[in-house]
Design a protein around this motif. Structure first.
Motif, PDB file in Angstrom:
ATOM      1  N   TYR A 192      57.385 -15.687  66.606  1.00  0.00           N
ATOM      2  CA  TYR A 192      56.961 -16.044  65.260  1.00  0.00           C
ATOM      3  C   TYR A 192      56.530 -14.786  64.515  1.00  0.00           C
ATOM      4  N   TYR A 212      62.354 -16.058  60.604  1.00  0.00           N
ATOM      5  CA  TYR A 212      61.470 -15.252  61.449  1.00  0.00           C
ATOM      6  C   TYR A 212      62.091 -13.884  61.743  1.00  0.00           C
ATOM      7  N   GLU A 220      62.284 -25.308  63.888  1.00  0.00           N
ATOM      8  CA  GLU A 220      61.305 -24.316  64.341  1.00  0.00           C
ATOM      9  C   GLU A 220      61.109 -24.343  65.864  1.00  0.00           C
ATOM     10  N   HIS A 250      62.842 -21.020  60.507  1.00  0.00           N
ATOM     11  CA  HIS A 250      61.598 -21.604  60.000  1.00  0.00           C
ATOM     12  C   HIS A 250      61.901 -22.658  58.940  1.00  0.00           C
ATOM     13  N   TRP A 275      58.351 -15.444  57.068  1.00  0.00           N
ATOM     14  CA  TRP A 275      57.760 -16.790  57.052  1.00  0.00           C
ATOM     15  C   TRP A 275      58.392 -17.632  55.942  1.00  0.00           C
TER      16      TRP A 275
END
Length: 352
Positions: free
Chosen positions: A318, A286, A241, A272, A322
Motif C-alpha cells: 500500500y 498503488y 484492493e 485501489h 492513493w
C-alpha cells in the motif's frame, strides 16, 4: 502433446506476447507538470478537484491531519490557499457540491466537515461540522439531485442525506449491507459491498425508501472496494484492493444477465480506485502509479498511458498512488501520493 497441439499452443503464446508488447509500445509515460509536498511528515491520502466560477482549478488534497486546498490553474505556480485541520486519520474522503466541500475521516467522533469554497481564490472557510454521524470512510454526491451518500456503520451501512441546505445536511434514510463505497447516477446507486464480494444496485428515486434492484456477486472476489459507471451507463468498472485481483468491467445492459467482459491489472498487482471519464478509466494503482485505460471497447481494455514518480512500476504493498481525479476540463489529472503529496499530470484524452 501432439504436433498440432504444440503448434496451436505456440500460436496462442505468440499472440499473447504480441498483444502485451504492442500495449507496452503504444502506451505513453506521463511526466508531472507540478508537484506539492508541504506535509511529508504527516503523509497523505485521497484527493478531489474543484473548478470555480472563473474557471480556476483547485486540488483538495487529503493530508492525514487536514485538507490542503491548492490553486493548480498554473502548474508552474502552485499556491496553497488554505489548510483546514482535521482529526488525524490514515483515511479521508472529499467530495464537492456547489461551492462546498464535504470531508470525512475514519477518526471516530469527528463527523463531516463542510468547507465553503466561495471565497476562492483568496480563502476557504470551515462553516460547519455535521455531527449526526461520527465516522465515515467514503462519500459520493449526486450533484444533479443534491443527494449525499455516506458510508456508515453496520446498523446504517449507507446513509442518504439531503443537501437542500448545503451547510446543514439532513439525513433522509439509510440502507444496505456492509459497504465500502458508492457511486450514483440517474436514480441508481452502485454500492461496493466490501467483504460480501458483491455489488448492490439500489433505486433511490424516492430517497426516503431506497430499493434493491439487483445484487450480483463477483466470482472469487477480494474486498470489493469501488465501482464507477461508464458514461453511457452500460458498463461498470470495479476494484477489489486485494493483491492479484483484477480491475473488472461488467456489462449492465441487461441486469438479469450481468456479464464480466473485461479485466486489467498493472505490475504491482494491487489496484485501489477507478474513475471513468469518456473513453478512459483512471486507476490509482498503488505501486504502479496512475494507469489510464482505454475503455471505448469494454471487452478489450488497453492501457494507453501511465504515471509513476520513479522508473519502478511494480512496487508492492500500500504505497504511492492513493487517489486520482481526472474531471477537470483542462485535461489536468490529480494524483495523490501517500508519501510524496500531490502530482499534477496532463493527458489529452481527459480534455473537454
Amino acid at each position: 502433446m501432439s504436433l498440432k497441439s504444440k503448434f496451436l499452443l505456440g500460436l496462442f503464446i505468440f499472440g499473447l506476447g504480441t498483444s502485451l508488447s504492442l500495449q507496452a509500445q503504444d502506451r505513453i509515460r506521463l511526466e508531472a507538470v507540478a508537484h506539492f509536498n508541504k506535509y511529508a511528515s504527516a503523509e497523505y491520502n485521497d484527493c478531489w478537484g474543484y473548478t470555480d466560477a472563473n474557471g480556476r482549478e483547485y486540488a483538495l488534497l487529503g493530508v492525514r491531519n487536514g485538507t490542503s486546498i491548492i490553486d493548480i490553474t498554473d502548474p508552474s505556480d502552485l499556491r496553497e490557499i488554505s489548510f483546514i485541520s482535521s482529526a488525524k486519520s490514515i483515511w479521508k474522503d472529499i467530495k464537492t457540491y456547489q461551492n462546498y466541500a464535504y470531508v470525512v475521516t475514519d477518526s471516530s467522533g469527528w463527523g463531516m466537515q463542510i468547507l465553503d469554497l466561495s471565497g476562492l481564490p483568496e480563502k476557504v472557510e470551515l462553516v460547519n461540522t455535521y455531527k449526526k454521524f461520527t465516522i465515515s470512510h467514503n462519500l459520493f454526491i449526486d450533484t444533479d439531485r443534491g443527494i449525499l451518500f455516506a458510508q456508515g456503520s453496520h446498523a446504517a451501512p449507507v446513509r442518504i442525506l439531503s443537501l437542500a441546505d448545503p451547510v446543514n445536511p439532513v439525513q433522509i434514510s439509510s440502507f444496505g449491507v456492509e459497504t465500502h463505497d458508492m457511486m450514483a447516477r440517474d436514480g441508481l446507486v452502485y454500492v461496493s459491498e466490501g467483504g460480501h464480494g458483491t455489488i448492490g444496485i439500489y433505486d433511490y428515486n424516492d430517497p426516503s425508501n431506497p430499493k434493491l434492484v439487483k445484487r450480483f456477486k463477483i466470482q472469487s472476489a477480494g474486498y470489493v472496494h469501488n465501482a464507477w459507471l461508464s458514461d453511457d451507463g452500460q458498463h461498470l468498472m470495479t476494484t477489489e484492493e486485494t493483491v492479484g485481483k483484477t480491475v473488472k468491467m461488467f456489462d449492465l445492459s441487461d441486469l438479469n444477465d450481468v456479464r464480466l467482459v473485461g479485466e486489467y491489472l498493472a505490475p504491482s498487482k494491487l489496484a485501489h480506485n477507478t474513475h471513468i471519464k469518456g473513453d478512459y478509466a483512471y486507476i490509482s494503482h498503488y505501486g504502479s502509479g496512475l494507469r489510464i485505460i482505454d475503455v471505448s471497447d469494454p471487452t478489450n481494455l488497453q492501457e494507453v498511458a501511465y504515471f509513476t514518480k520513479t522508473d519502478k512500476e511494480n512496487g508492492s504493498g500500500y504505497i504511492d498512488d492513493w487517489g486520482a481525479y481526472p474531471f477537470f476540463k483542462s485535461g489536468k489529472i490529480l494524483v495523490s501520493d501517500i508519501s510524496d503529496g500531490l502530482y499534477v499530470v496532463e493527458f489529452d484524452g481527459a480534455k473537454e
